[in-house]
Design a protein around this motif. Structure first.
Motif, PDB file in Angstrom:
ATOM      1  N   PHE A  77       0.573 -36.441 -22.464  1.00  0.00           N
ATOM      2  CA  PHE A  77       1.406 -36.599 -21.268  1.00  0.00           C
ATOM      3  C   PHE A  77       2.523 -37.595 -21.552  1.00  0.00           C
ATOM      4  CE2 PHE A  77      -3.189 -36.478 -20.133  1.00  0.00           C
ATOM      5  CZ  PHE A  77      -3.251 -35.136 -19.775  1.00  0.00           C
ATOM      6  N   ASP A  78       3.693 -37.347 -20.994  1.00  0.00           N
ATOM      7  CA  ASP A  78       4.813 -38.249 -21.235  1.00  0.00           C
ATOM      8  C   ASP A  78       4.694 -39.507 -20.369  1.00  0.00           C
ATOM      9  OD1 ASP A  78       5.489 -36.994 -18.728  1.00  0.00           O
ATOM     10  OD2 ASP A  78       7.551 -37.674 -19.020  1.00  0.00           O
ATOM     11  N   ASN A  79       5.020 -40.655 -20.948  1.00  0.00           N
ATOM     12  CA  ASN A  79       5.182 -41.892 -20.179  1.00  0.00           C
ATOM     13  C   ASN A  79       3.981 -42.175 -19.281  1.00  0.00           C
ATOM     14  OD1 ASN A  79       6.655 -44.170 -19.351  1.00  0.00           O
ATOM     15  ND2 ASN A  79       7.431 -43.115 -17.553  1.00  0.00           N
ATOM     16  N   SER A  80       2.760 -42.167 -19.875  1.00  0.00           N
ATOM     17  CA  SER A  80       1.577 -42.241 -19.025  1.00  0.00           C
ATOM     18  C   SER A  80       0.523 -43.240 -19.487  1.00  0.00           C
ATOM     19  CB  SER A  80       0.909 -40.857 -18.978  1.00  0.00           C
ATOM     20  OG  SER A  80       0.473 -40.473 -20.264  1.00  0.00           O
ATOM     21  N   SER A  81       0.755 -43.962 -20.573  1.00  0.00           N
ATOM     22  CA  SER A  81      -0.320 -44.751 -21.175  1.00  0.00           C
ATOM     23  C   SER A  81      -0.694 -45.981 -20.361  1.00  0.00           C
ATOM     24  CB  SER A  81       0.069 -45.177 -22.594  1.00  0.00           C
ATOM     25  OG  SER A  81       1.229 -45.985 -22.578  1.00  0.00           O
ATOM     26  N   GLY A  82       0.140 -46.374 -19.402  1.00  0.00           N
ATOM     27  CA  GLY A  82      -0.168 -47.560 -18.623  1.00  0.00           C
ATOM     28  C   GLY A  82      -0.459 -47.287 -17.170  1.00  0.00           C
ATOM     29  N   TYR A  83      -0.961 -46.106 -16.848  1.00  0.00           N
ATOM     30  CA  TYR A  83      -1.195 -45.722 -15.457  1.00  0.00           C
ATOM     31  C   TYR A  83      -2.697 -45.594 -15.210  1.00  0.00           C
ATOM     32  CZ  TYR A  83       3.768 -44.360 -15.590  1.00  0.00           C
ATOM     33  OH  TYR A  83       5.121 -44.341 -15.738  1.00  0.00           O
ATOM     34  N   PRO A  84      -3.377 -46.672 -14.829  1.00  0.00           N
ATOM     35  CA  PRO A  84      -4.837 -46.630 -14.718  1.00  0.00           C
ATOM     36  C   PRO A  84      -5.366 -46.115 -13.388  1.00  0.00           C
ATOM     37  CG  PRO A  84      -4.063 -48.862 -14.338  1.00  0.00           C
ATOM     38  CD  PRO A  84      -2.853 -48.041 -14.667  1.00  0.00           C
ATOM     39  N   PHE A  85      -4.500 -45.912 -12.385  1.00  0.00           N
ATOM     40  CA  PHE A  85      -4.995 -45.655 -11.034  1.00  0.00           C
ATOM     41  C   PHE A  85      -4.769 -44.227 -10.542  1.00  0.00           C
ATOM     42  CE2 PHE A  85      -3.858 -50.346 -10.685  1.00  0.00           C
ATOM     43  CZ  PHE A  85      -5.142 -50.759 -10.970  1.00  0.00           C
ATOM     44  N   MET A  86      -4.324 -43.332 -11.393  1.00  0.00           N
ATOM     45  CA  MET A  86      -4.148 -41.931 -11.009  1.00  0.00           C
ATOM     46  C   MET A  86      -3.211 -41.780  -9.807  1.00  0.00           C
ATOM     47  SD  MET A  86      -7.178 -39.093 -10.471  1.00  0.00           S
ATOM     48  CE  MET A  86      -8.065 -39.392 -11.987  1.00  0.00           C
ATOM     49  N   ASN A  87      -2.121 -42.540  -9.806  1.00  0.00           N
ATOM     50  CA  ASN A  87      -1.199 -42.459  -8.677  1.00  0.00           C
ATOM     51  C   ASN A  87       0.265 -42.295  -9.091  1.00  0.00           C
ATOM     52  OD1 ASN A  87      -0.717 -45.040  -9.630  1.00  0.00           O
ATOM     53  ND2 ASN A  87      -1.658 -46.089  -7.885  1.00  0.00           N
ATOM     54  N   ILE A  88       0.512 -41.954 -10.357  1.00  0.00           N
ATOM     55  CA  ILE A  88       1.863 -41.697 -10.850  1.00  0.00           C
ATOM     56  C   ILE A  88       1.824 -40.416 -11.670  1.00  0.00           C
ATOM     57  CG2 ILE A  88       3.791 -42.568 -12.234  1.00  0.00           C
ATOM     58  CD1 ILE A  88       2.709 -45.400 -11.734  1.00  0.00           C
ATOM     59  N   SER A  89       2.700 -39.475 -11.370  1.00  0.00           N
ATOM     60  CA  SER A  89       2.664 -38.199 -12.073  1.00  0.00           C
ATOM     61  C   SER A  89       3.433 -38.282 -13.388  1.00  0.00           C
ATOM     62  CB  SER A  89       3.251 -37.079 -11.204  1.00  0.00           C
ATOM     63  OG  SER A  89       4.651 -37.224 -11.079  1.00  0.00           O
ATOM     64  N   SER A  90       2.979 -37.489 -14.336  1.00  0.00           N
ATOM     65  CA  SER A  90       3.637 -37.341 -15.628  1.00  0.00           C
ATOM     66  C   SER A  90       3.816 -35.858 -15.902  1.00  0.00           C
ATOM     67  CB  SER A  90       2.796 -37.993 -16.731  1.00  0.00           C
ATOM     68  OG  SER A  90       2.567 -39.358 -16.482  1.00  0.00           O
ATOM     69  N   HIS A  91       4.426 -35.547 -17.045  1.00  0.00           N
ATOM     70  CA  HIS A  91       4.573 -34.162 -17.467  1.00  0.00           C
ATOM     71  C   HIS A  91       3.669 -33.890 -18.654  1.00  0.00           C
ATOM     72  CE1 HIS A  91       8.856 -34.351 -15.616  1.00  0.00           C
ATOM     73  NE2 HIS A  91       7.975 -33.896 -14.738  1.00  0.00           N
ATOM     74  N   ALA A  92       3.025 -32.751 -18.638  1.00  0.00           N
ATOM     75  CA  ALA A  92       2.145 -32.373 -19.742  1.00  0.00           C
ATOM     76  C   ALA A  92       2.958 -31.881 -20.925  1.00  0.00           C
ATOM     77  CB  ALA A  92       1.173 -31.287 -19.288  1.00  0.00           C
ATOM     78  N   SER A  93       2.512 -32.226 -22.126  1.00  0.00           N
ATOM     79  CA  SER A  93       3.143 -31.721 -23.340  1.00  0.00           C
ATOM     80  C   SER A  93       2.713 -30.271 -23.566  1.00  0.00           C
ATOM     81  CB  SER A  93       2.743 -32.572 -24.542  1.00  0.00           C
ATOM     82  OG  SER A  93       1.346 -32.438 -24.804  1.00  0.00           O
ATOM     83  N   ASP A  94       3.450 -29.559 -24.433  1.00  0.00           N
ATOM     84  CA  ASP A  94       3.065 -28.187 -24.770  1.00  0.00           C
ATOM     85  C   ASP A  94       1.679 -28.171 -25.404  1.00  0.00           C
ATOM     86  OD1 ASP A  94       5.451 -27.210 -23.785  1.00  0.00           O
ATOM     87  OD2 ASP A  94       6.457 -27.236 -25.732  1.00  0.00           O
ATOM     88  N   PHE A  95       1.373 -29.219 -26.163  1.00  0.00           N
ATOM     89  CA  PHE A  95       0.057 -29.336 -26.786  1.00  0.00           C
ATOM     90  C   PHE A  95      -1.030 -29.402 -25.717  1.00  0.00           C
ATOM     91  CE2 PHE A  95      -3.334 -32.190 -28.393  1.00  0.00           C
ATOM     92  CZ  PHE A  95      -3.775 -31.420 -29.460  1.00  0.00           C
ATOM     93  N   ALA A  96      -0.795 -30.205 -24.676  1.00  0.00           N
ATOM     94  CA  ALA A  96      -1.773 -30.343 -23.600  1.00  0.00           C
ATOM     95  C   ALA A  96      -1.952 -29.035 -22.834  1.00  0.00           C
ATOM     96  CB  ALA A  96      -1.349 -31.456 -22.650  1.00  0.00           C
ATOM     97  N   LYS A  97      -0.868 -28.317 -22.607  1.00  0.00           N
ATOM     98  CA  LYS A  97      -0.948 -27.063 -21.864  1.00  0.00           C
ATOM     99  C   LYS A  97      -1.851 -26.053 -22.569  1.00  0.00           C
ATOM    100  CE  LYS A  97       3.612 -27.651 -19.763  1.00  0.00           C
ATOM    101  NZ  LYS A  97       5.021 -27.191 -19.731  1.00  0.00           N
ATOM    102  N   LYS A  98      -1.872 -26.102 -23.886  1.00  0.00           N
ATOM    103  CA  LYS A  98      -2.725 -25.191 -24.643  1.00  0.00           C
ATOM    104  C   LYS A  98      -4.168 -25.670 -24.687  1.00  0.00           C
ATOM    105  CE  LYS A  98       1.038 -23.709 -27.722  1.00  0.00           C
ATOM    106  NZ  LYS A  98       1.547 -23.743 -29.127  1.00  0.00           N
ATOM    107  N   ARG A  99      -4.353 -26.990 -24.764  1.00  0.00           N
ATOM    108  CA  ARG A  99      -5.686 -27.537 -25.005  1.00  0.00           C
ATOM    109  C   ARG A  99      -6.490 -27.785 -23.729  1.00  0.00           C
ATOM    110  NH1 ARG A  99      -8.047 -27.515 -29.795  1.00  0.00           N
ATOM    111  NH2 ARG A  99      -9.211 -29.346 -29.109  1.00  0.00           N
ATOM    112  N   ILE A 100      -5.831 -28.254 -22.663  1.00  0.00           N
ATOM    113  CA  ILE A 100      -6.574 -28.713 -21.484  1.00  0.00           C
ATOM    114  C   ILE A 100      -5.952 -28.161 -20.193  1.00  0.00           C
ATOM    115  CG2 ILE A 100      -7.554 -30.790 -22.523  1.00  0.00           C
ATOM    116  CD1 ILE A 100      -5.166 -32.359 -21.404  1.00  0.00           C
ATOM    117  N   PRO A 101      -5.870 -26.842 -20.054  1.00  0.00           N
ATOM    118  CA  PRO A 101      -5.175 -26.249 -18.899  1.00  0.00           C
ATOM    119  C   PRO A 101      -5.810 -26.560 -17.553  1.00  0.00           C
ATOM    120  CG  PRO A 101      -6.405 -24.579 -20.100  1.00  0.00           C
ATOM    121  CD  PRO A 101      -6.435 -25.817 -20.945  1.00  0.00           C
TER     122      PRO A 101
END
Length: 288
Positions: free
Chosen positions: A184-208
């Motif tokens: 996920f882009d720009n997401s490594s410091g978001y511990p509370f599940m309250n900020i959206s990110s964009h999934a990488s193409d890799f993620a879309k294939k692996r964890i739909p």
């Protein structure tokens, strides 16, 4: 309406930046629960860091006012709140008492994280109850329903059969913080599940199962310092399936609050089409 909200929030952020010169943004209040808006703000070029309190409901605005007053009146700046698990806690003695009173079948386990990954590999969906309750509207690994993230059918099963809600509703990923940027882009410091990110193409294939139809995700990045048992479970998940990611949704039925006490958890679990619950150092299994 969502677009208008995001444009208004960005306008206010630009105004605040010009007025103060600050590059750190902190949000509270009910509208700060809009994770897509928060993600748009996080991507503004003049925002270096964004913090959204885990209790960003209407009462969250009062928290900001208290902090502001404390700094202005006595110079005391509270430490950042880095974990949400500051609610009530129940030890294994409390859990055992609730299990015995309920009459359910259970067994003692040595390692909750290891038992959880074994059950996930076997059953795909489990209930997971550890440590203290978490403040705010998100379950972050202590009061959660967990599933493997590889199959969209698992998400559909949880929405329709477990949570009894619309099939289009997204379910969210928990990921090890040091590997979050792989998925996920720009997401490594978001511990509370309250900020959206964009999934990488890799993620879309692996964890739909944890990716919304528009490619967005509401990420929880997990570090060892904030949740040791859940962190261990994600590491084991990475070893087992190749991705340190779990689908994580709140442990509650439709129209109910997230479970708090062991009795809440047992009652809720027994009504759900889920076979196993890891609760403290115990395994409750309907198969037995």
């Amino acid at each position: 309406m969502q677009y208008a909200l995001e444009e208004t929030a960005k306008y206010l952020a630009v105004w605040l930046h010009k007025k103060t010169g600050m590059r750190n943004l902190c949000l509270a209040g009910g509208v700060a629960l809009n994770c897509k808006m928060n993600g748009e703000l996080a991507r503004l070029p003049f925002i270096d860091n964004i913090y959204v309190t885990p209790i960003a409901g209407d009462a969250g605005a009062g928290l900001g006012a208290a902090v502001f007053s404390s700094v202005n009146h006595n110079g005391h700046r509270p430490r950042p709140l880095l974990t949400a698990d500051i609610g009530r806690g129940f030890n294994n003695k409390d859990i055992l008492l609730a299990l015995d009173q309920s009459g359910v079948s259970y067994s003692h386990i040595q390692n909750p994280a290891e038992e959880a990954i074994n059950k996930l590999l076997d059953e795909k969906v489990i209930s997971f109850y550890q440590g203290r309750s978490e403040i705010g509207p998100r379950a972050l690994g202590n009061r959660s329903i967990l599933a493997l993230p590889q199959e969209s059918a698992t998400r559909d099963y949880i929405n329709s059969q477990v949570k009894h809600r619309e099939l289009w509703r997204p379910l969210c990923p928990s990921v090890l913080q040091d590997q979050s940027d792989v998925y996920f882009d720009n997401s490594s410091g978001y511990p509370f599940m309250n900020i959206s990110s964009h999934a990488s193409d890799f993620a879309k294939k692996r964890i739909p199962a944890v990716i919304h139809v528009d490619g967005s995700v509401r990420v929880q990045s997990v570090s060892k310092g904030t949740s040791s048992i859940y962190y261990d479970l994600l590491k084991l998940t990475g070893s087992a399936i190749g991705d340190p990611v779990l689908l994580n949704t709140s442990f509650n039925g439709r129209g109910e609050p997230i479970v708090d006490s062991p009795t809440d958890a047992i009652r809720c679990f027994m009504r759900m089409p889920i076979n196993s619950m890891i609760i403290g150092d115990y395994l409750v299994s309907k198969r037995k």
